[in-house]
Write an enzyme that holds these catalytic residues in place. Structure first.
Site, PDB file in Angstrom:
ATOM      1  N   GLY A 184      88.125 146.709  64.661  1.00 30.96           N
ATOM      2  CA  GLY A 184      89.521 147.118  64.662  1.00 30.96           C
ATOM      3  C   GLY A 184      90.411 146.029  64.086  1.00 30.96           C
ATOM      4  N   ARG A 211      83.544 149.587  60.452  1.00 33.60           N
ATOM      5  CA  ARG A 211      82.368 149.415  61.316  1.00 33.60           C
ATOM      6  C   ARG A 211      81.150 149.891  60.526  1.00 33.60           C
ATOM      7  NH1 ARG A 211      86.631 150.493  64.860  1.00 33.60           N
ATOM      8  NH2 ARG A 211      86.721 149.000  66.591  1.00 33.60           N
ATOM      9  N   ASP A 236      84.254 141.457  69.801  1.00 29.10           N
ATOM     10  CA  ASP A 236      82.940 141.247  70.400  1.00 29.10           C
ATOM     11  C   ASP A 236      81.816 141.832  69.553  1.00 29.10           C
ATOM     12  OD1 ASP A 236      81.532 140.356  72.951  1.00 29.10           O
ATOM     13  OD2 ASP A 236      80.838 142.423  72.805  1.00 29.10           O
ATOM     14  N   THR A 272      91.331 140.370  67.896  1.00 33.28           N
ATOM     15  CA  THR A 272      91.311 141.669  68.569  1.00 33.28           C
ATOM     16  C   THR A 272      92.528 141.779  69.468  1.00 33.28           C
ATOM     17  OG1 THR A 272      90.182 143.021  70.234  1.00 33.28           O
ATOM     18  CG2 THR A 272      89.709 140.674  70.272  1.00 33.28           C
ATOM     19  N   ASP A 313      92.838 143.418  72.111  1.00 31.70           N
ATOM     20  CA  ASP A 313      92.498 143.634  73.519  1.00 31.70           C
ATOM     21  C   ASP A 313      92.434 142.346  74.339  1.00 31.70           C
ATOM     22  OD1 ASP A 313      92.323 146.387  73.269  1.00 31.70           O
ATOM     23  OD2 ASP A 313      90.198 146.354  72.767  1.00 31.70           O
ATOM     24  N   ASP A 331      89.920 140.497  74.903  1.00 33.49           N
ATOM     25  CA  ASP A 331      88.774 140.657  75.787  1.00 33.49           C
ATOM     26  C   ASP A 331      87.571 139.795  75.409  1.00 33.49           C
ATOM     27  OD1 ASP A 331      88.184 142.009  73.463  1.00 33.49           O
ATOM     28  OD2 ASP A 331      87.438 143.820  74.428  1.00 33.49           O
ATOM     29  N   ARG A 389      90.109 149.897  75.958  1.00 39.42           N
ATOM     30  CA  ARG A 389      88.984 150.765  76.334  1.00 39.42           C
ATOM     31  C   ARG A 389      88.142 150.151  77.439  1.00 39.42           C
ATOM     32  NH1 ARG A 389      86.500 152.893  71.199  1.00 39.42           N
ATOM     33  NH2 ARG A 389      88.512 153.955  71.216  1.00 39.42           N
TER      34      ARG A 389
END
Length: 322
Positions: A11, A72, A103, A125, A127, A129, A171
Site C-alpha cells: 500500500g 502486490r 510488513d 505504511t 498503519d 504496525d 486491518r
C-alpha cells in the site's frame, strides 16, 4: 556497492517519495548508480527499471503516492518468481536493494536476503504496525487526513443531532483509530487489539452521555474489528433514538501531501539506509525509528517482533470522551 535499486511495495503511503528522493540523492552524491524499480517486486522480476539521478527526484518530496508506483506481486511469492528477480538483479549488476513498504514488503526483502541479494527495508505504511519501529512513514499524514475529514463530518453531525460511525483503516492494528479517535473526541473507539461489547461500549456509553445533555456523537471504528458500520449505525439509531449515519473514509486516507514529520522522517531513513548500511556493505536490515533516533535491526529479528497497543492511552481516551 556500485549499483543499488530502490522500490516501493504494498500500500502506498505519503512520504514514500521523500524516502526515494533521499535514497537516490545520497547514493548519487557518493558515486553509486541507482535504478528505480517500477511497480514493486513485479518490476524486479521483469526488469522494469529506470535510471535515476539527482534530477530524477526533483519536486517529489511534497507529493503523496509513489513516483515508482506500487503493486502486490503474487508471482514474487513463489520460488520461481523470486529466482527470476534474483536473476534480473544479477543481470543488471544490482548489489543491493532498498525496499520501502510494510510488513509484507519486508518479508519479500528477507527472502531475497536469504538468497544472497542484500536488502534494506524502510518502513512506509500508514498503519504504523511495524513492530521494530515506533513510527512509520505515512502515519502522521494519514492521522491528520482522518482528523480533517472527521472534523468536517462533525459539523453536519452536530447540526442535526446525529451519531456518525466512522470507519478508518487498520486491518490488523488500531493505531489510526485510537489516536484519531482521541483527536476528534470520539465517544467510543473500536480497535482489533482490545475486546469490546457493542451494547456496553457503544450503546450504554451513548445513553450515559445523553443524560449529560450531549446530543451528537462520533464513533470511530478500525476496519479490522469485523463490524459492519452501516449495520452498527442502524442498531445505534434503534436503541438510542439518535439518528445515525455510517461513513467509510476509504482510500482518501492514503493520499495527500505528506506532513513535515513524514517528509523529515522519510529523508532521515532514506539517507541512513544508503549511508550507514549499503555503503558499508551491510544488508539484511530494517531501518527504524526508536525514541526519536534512526536505528537498524536485523531483518529476521525485526519480523519476529510483536507490537502492542498502548492500553493506557486507550484508557485515557475512554475517560475523557464520555
Amino acid at each position: 556497492m556500485k549499483t543499488i535499486a530502490v522500490l516501493t511495495s504494498g500500500g502506498d503511503a505519503p512520504g514514500m517519495n521523500a524516502a526515494v528522493r533521499a535514497v537516490v540523492r545520497t547514493a548519487c552524491v557518493n558515486g553509486i548508480r541507482v535504478l528505480g524499480v517500477l511497480r514493486g517486486y513485479n518490476g524486479l522480476i521483469n526488469g522494469d527499471f529506470i535510471e535515476m539521478n539527482l534530477r530524477s527526484v526533483s519536486d517529489i518530496i511534497h507529493r503523496g503516492g509513489t513516483k515508482l508506483y506500487s503493486a502486490r506481486s503474487a508471482e514474487f511469492a513463489t520460488e520461481e518468481g523470486m529466482q527470476k528477480a534474483i536473476h534480473t538483479c544479477k543481470e543488471n549488476g544490482i548489489d543491493g536493494v532498498v525496499v520501502i513498504g510494510g510488513d509484507g514488503s519486508f518479508r519479500g526483502a528477507r527472502d531475497l536476503s536469504e538468497r544472497g541479494i542484500p536488502c534494506v527495508g524502510i518502513p512506509g505504511t500508514i498503519d504504523n504496525d511495524i513492530a521494530c519501529c515506533d513510527y512509520t512513514i505515512g502515519y502522521d499524514t494519514c492521522l491528520n487526513t482522518i482528523m480533517d475529514c472527521v472534523d468536517r463530518i462533525r459539523d453536519t453531525t452536530e447540526s442535526h443531532d446525529r451519531c456518525t460511525v466512522v470507519e478508518v483503516m487498520g486491518r490488523r492494528s488500531g493505531y489510526l483509530a485510537l489516536n484519531a479517535g482521541i483527536a476528534v473526541g470520539a465517544t467510543s473507539i473500536l480497535i482489533p487489539e482490545i475486546k469490546f461489547d457493542i451494547e456496553k461500549d457503544v450503546i450504554e456509553r451513548m445513553k450515559r452521555t445523553q443524560l449529560t445533555d450531549k446530543k451528537h456523537f462520533l464513533i470511530v471504528v478500525a476496519e479490522g474489528v469485523g463490524v459492519n458500520v452501516v449495520d452498527l449505525a442502524k442498531s445505534i439509531q434503534e436503541k438510542t433514538g439518535v439518528e445515525s449515519r455510517a461513513c467509510i473514509l476509504g482510500h482518501i486516507q492514503r493520499g495527500g501531501s505528506p506532513t513535515v514529520k513524514d517528509r523529515v522522517m522519510a529523508t532521515r531513513m532514506g539517507n541512513y539506509a544508503v549511508k550507514e548500511l549499503l555503503m558499508k556493505n551491510i544488508g539484511n536490515k530494517v531501518v527504524a525509528s526508536r525514541h526519536g533516533d534512526i536505528v537498524d535491526y536485523d531483518i529476521f529479528e525485526a519480523l519476529n517482533m510483536q507490537k502492542h497497543i498502548d492500553e493506557d492511552l486507550f484508557r485515557v481516551a475512554m475517560e475523557v470522551s464520555i
